[in-house]
Every structure is written in structure tokens, then in C-alpha cells.
Design an enzyme around this catalytic site. Structure first.
Site, mmCIF file in Angstrom:
data_model
loop_
_atom_site.group_PDB
_atom_site.id
_atom_site.type_symbol
_atom_site.label_atom_id
_atom_site.label_comp_id
_atom_site.label_asym_id
_atom_site.label_seq_id
_atom_site.Cartn_x
_atom_site.Cartn_y
_atom_site.Cartn_z
ATOM 1 N N SER A 187 0.951 -1.712 -0.012
ATOM 2 C CA SER A 187 0.422 0.338 0.309
ATOM 3 C C SER A 187 0.570 0.917 0.309
ATOM 4 O O SER A 187 0.162 2.175 -0.107
ATOM 5 C CB SER A 187 -0.869 -0.453 1.327
ATOM 6 O OG SER A 187 -0.137 0.638 2.345
ATOM 7 N N CYS A 220 -1.692 0.920 10.626
ATOM 8 C CA CYS A 220 -1.238 -0.691 10.604
ATOM 9 C C CYS A 220 -1.217 -1.348 9.272
ATOM 10 O O CYS A 220 -2.352 -0.824 8.626
ATOM 11 C CB CYS A 220 -1.753 -1.398 10.977
ATOM 12 S SG CYS A 220 -1.907 -3.246 11.800
ATOM 13 N N PRO A 221 0.442 -1.766 9.147
ATOM 14 C CA PRO A 221 1.365 -2.003 9.663
ATOM 15 C C PRO A 221 1.982 -0.066 9.698
ATOM 16 O O PRO A 221 2.990 -0.201 9.630
ATOM 17 C CB PRO A 221 1.476 -3.024 9.088
ATOM 18 C CG PRO A 221 1.319 -3.623 8.076
ATOM 19 C CD PRO A 221 -0.131 -2.536 7.518
ATOM 20 N N GLY A 222 1.752 0.394 8.565
ATOM 21 C CA GLY A 222 2.507 1.567 7.886
ATOM 22 C C GLY A 222 3.371 1.759 7.133
ATOM 23 O O GLY A 222 4.760 2.399 6.705
ATOM 24 N N GLY A 223 2.923 1.029 5.926
ATOM 25 C CA GLY A 223 2.703 1.000 4.577
ATOM 26 C C GLY A 223 2.595 3.047 4.288
ATOM 27 O O GLY A 223 3.382 3.324 3.559
ATOM 28 N N ASP A 239 -4.004 3.739 14.965
ATOM 29 C CA ASP A 239 -4.286 2.620 14.692
ATOM 30 C C ASP A 239 -4.206 1.891 16.033
ATOM 31 O O ASP A 239 -3.916 1.594 16.699
ATOM 32 C CB ASP A 239 -3.944 1.409 13.701
ATOM 33 C CG ASP A 239 -4.661 0.535 12.599
ATOM 34 O OD1 ASP A 239 -4.744 -0.462 13.493
ATOM 35 O OD2 ASP A 239 -4.469 1.087 11.668
ATOM 36 N N ASP A 276 -6.070 5.711 4.898
ATOM 37 C CA ASP A 276 -6.010 4.803 3.605
ATOM 38 C C ASP A 276 -7.164 3.607 4.200
ATOM 39 O O ASP A 276 -6.287 2.160 4.991
ATOM 40 C CB ASP A 276 -5.570 4.276 3.288
ATOM 41 C CG ASP A 276 -5.697 2.944 2.625
ATOM 42 O OD1 ASP A 276 -6.492 2.915 1.968
ATOM 43 O OD2 ASP A 276 -4.866 2.064 2.158
ATOM 44 N N LYS A 305 -12.662 4.216 -0.760
ATOM 45 C CA LYS A 305 -13.527 2.499 -1.298
ATOM 46 C C LYS A 305 -14.440 2.353 -1.982
ATOM 47 O O LYS A 305 -15.183 3.403 -2.049
ATOM 48 C CB LYS A 305 -13.542 2.100 -0.609
ATOM 49 C CG LYS A 305 -11.829 1.630 0.621
ATOM 50 C CD LYS A 305 -10.298 1.095 -0.063
ATOM 51 C CE LYS A 305 -9.997 1.206 0.976
ATOM 52 N NZ LYS A 305 -8.106 0.998 0.477
#
Length: 358
Positions: A187, A220-223, A239, A276, A305
């Protein structure tokens, strides 16, 4: 030219078609759409010859949500002879003079990718012929029109041109970004592309600078946090889930285990807000609106989305509602832009700037 050729993501032809029909109608240019699901492109055929040139110039590519690239095109060239594909293409391009670049392309589909090697090989002799005939300048010139030849099938192509000041700098409108080996998730490429697309290169150093404070909602997870950190920013990552250990070790990330919809920044010195989250697009939009009304950021990048049906209409309604809400709350100077980026899937990326300089 009678056709406007628009590249889009495979599966989003209907949305791209609805958008170009709407935009052409605003300019009082009549025509109809030709497309098939999963083709990766849309044709808007004008009723009057020459109107495609007007559309290619007056409709700003950056203002289209679902089109990656567009060009004015002649009628479809069919059954190009294997022994001489160049001559029919040259004849179709006879009225295009002194172009600055040639792009031989295919739509972005698995089937079309089989023609990629041919396109690369075919470019060399075609480029030389176009130069010799005066269709193409001897040296590339970024201020001149771009010649496009798109093979939609073997021996079948649309040919035409785009205006250099209203065209993607990338073939087929696709930026090729490398996935960093230490990035927590793929991401990360979405935010990287968003920064490249929405922030002019000459302004990135100022607006994406080291030392800025940012908030990542649904981190999460940090993209997305990764893109902020690598640009030297300090990030509040919000998160309930765990964050990537490598990001936490940088010392630039503070993890708030909280619901992104209820989080309030402890300090009001945030420049960038990014988000996101897998959530209803209207709910995410309302969250961003609330942050904007409170003045908690200067620039924001967030994903919406997409539903399975009426995607163009739903996105348009959300963006129009956001503009209305901001105006009703005395936020007069703002800019909203939206794009279905290459690294987006069933989502669009929205950029919101409060008090933009331009």
C-alpha cells in the site's frame, strides 16, 4: 480527429465512459461511447470530425478521475499487413507535423502485455520513418504534441496525438515505481504515487519536507507512514493494530492505539493528514471534513473505497458534498482533486488542500 481514446484500469471502462460522456456534454460536444469490459480503454466517438481535438485540449487530464491518459485518434486501423504496418499508420498521421515524441503502446491488460515486446521493436523503424517524413522532430521535444500508436489487438491500432501540456508524462499513464524492500506493505506505493501525481515536482521539497508533522489514520502496519518517514516527517500513527517494528525504531513515529474516527491530535501543528481505511467512502469523507473544519491539517491525502455499482456517480456526489460542507463552514479557499491511480485497486485517491497557493 474524430475519436478520443482514454486509457483506464481494466474493469473500470463503464466509469471512464460515464465520466467522459458527462464532460463532453458540458462542452456541448456530441458523441457516443464504444467500449468493452476489461478492454482497459474507452473510445468517445464524436459526431463531428475535429471535435476530439477540442476535447483533448479543453478537458484537463488531471480533472478526470478514471482516465490515466488520453489522445485524439483517427478511426481504428484494422488488418494492418504484417509485411508493412508502417505505411497505413503514416497515412493516418499525415496531418500531424513536428511532434516531439512517439509512444507505441497497448492497453494495460494481461492479453495486451503479450504485444509489449512487439511495440518496443516496432517503435524503432516507425520513429525513423516519422522523422524522415516530418511528422516527428529529429530530437525529442517535451513542448510539442505526442504521437500515440496503440495496438488494441494484433494488426489493429488507434493512432493520434495528445497535447504535451495535457498529457501524462508516462506511457499509457502508468508510473513505474519500485517497491522498497523495507516497506511494511505494498500500500506504500499508493501514497508514493499520490505525492508524485498531485504535488508538482518543483514544490515537493517545500510541501513534503523533513521536520513536518503528520497524522496517519488507520496506519497499521505502516505502508503510508513509511512514505512520510522516508521524507523526514514525524508521524502520529493511529491504529488499534500493531505497527512495523522498523518504522518504530526510526524514532519518527508515535503509535496511538486508538480508533481513527475518534482520534484528536494532541497538538494542532499537523501539516499532512493521510488516511487509507477500509470503510464506507461517505464515512471517510465525513471524517476528513471534520478535520478540515477544525483546521487540524493543511494538506490531506486519503482513499475512498469504491462500491460495486454507480462508482462514478457515488464518487462525484461525495466530492460535491465535501465541497459544499467546506463552503458552508466558511472554508472558502480549498482545492479538491481525485484520481484512480495506477496503484489503486477498487478505490480512488483524493487530495485536499486548505488555503492552496495556486
Amino acid at each position: 480527429m474524430i475519436n478520443l481514446f482514454l486509457y483506464c484500469r481494466s474493469g473500470y471502462e463503464k466509469e471512464c465512459a460515464a465520466e467522459i460522456q458527462h464532460r463532453a456534454a458540458e462542452l456541448e460536444i456530441g458523441g457516443f461511447v464504444k467500449t468493452n469490459k476489461k478492454d482497459g480503454y474507452v473510445i468517445f466517438q464524436c459526431f463531428q470530425a475535429g471535435d476530439a481535438n477540442i476535447l483533448a485540449q479543453k478537458i484537463k487530464l488531471d480533472s478526470l478521475i478514471f482516465a490515466r491518459q488520453m489522445f485524439a485518434a483517427k478511426e481504428l486501423l484494422k488488418n494492418l499487413p504484417e509485411h508493412d504496418r508502417i505505411t497505413p499508420i503514416m497515412e493516418a498521421l499525415s496531418d500531424v507535423r513536428n511532434a516531439g515524441e512517439l509512444r507505441v503502446e497497448t492497453p494495460d491488460t494481461n492479453e495486451a502485455k503479450e504485444r509489449t515486446a512487439f511495440c518496443r521493436k516496432f517503435t524503432v523503424p516507425l520513429r525513423q520513418k516519422l522523422k524522415n517524413a516530418g511528422n516527428l522532430l529529429k530530437k525529442e521535444n517535451s513542448s510539442r504534441p505526442i504521437i500515440h500508436v496503440c495496438f488494441v489487438a494484433s494488426g489493429t491500432a488507434y493512432v493520434g496525438f495528445s497535447f504535451s501540456n495535457n498529457s501524462s508524462p508516462y506511457p499509457m499513464g502508468i508510473p513505474r515505481l519500485k517497491m522498497a524492500s523495507d516497506a511494511p506493505s505494498r500500500s506504500t506505493l499508493k501514497l508514493d504515487e499520490a505525492f508524485i501525481h498531485f504535488i508538482p515536482e518543483e514544490e515537493q521539497e517545500q510541501r513534503l519536507s523533513s521536520g513536518m508533522n503528520a497524522v496517519d489514520l488507520g496506519a497499521c502496519p505502516g505502508g503510508w507512514t513509511y512514505q512520510l518517514v522516508r521524507r523526514g516527517m514525524f508521524v502520529a500513527a493511529v491504529d488499534n493494530g500493531p505497527m512495523d517494528e522498523g518504522l518504530m525504531e526510526t524514532g519518527q513515529v508515535k503509535h496511538y492505539q486508538a480508533d481513527g474516527f475518534r482520534f484528536e491530535p494532541p497538538r494542532k501543528n499537523i501539516y499532512w493528514l493521510v488516511c487509507d481505511m477500509i470503510e464506507k467512502p461517505s464515512r471517510v469523507a465525513e471524517l476528513i471534513e471534520a478535520w478540515a473544519i477544525n483546521g487540524w491539517f493543511k494538506e490531506a491525502m486519503f482513499n475512498l473505497k469504491l462500491p460495486m455499482k454507480s462508482r462514478y456517480q457515488d464518487v462525484s456526489t461525495i466530492l460535491e458534498t465535501m465541497a459544499t460542507v467546506l463552503e458552508e463552514n466558511e472554508i472558502k479557499n480549498f482545492s479538491i482533486k481525485c484520481k484512480h491511480l495506477y496503484h489503486d485497486r477498487d478505490e480512488v485517491t483524493v487530495y485536499l488542500s486548505l488555503n492552496p497557493t495556486q
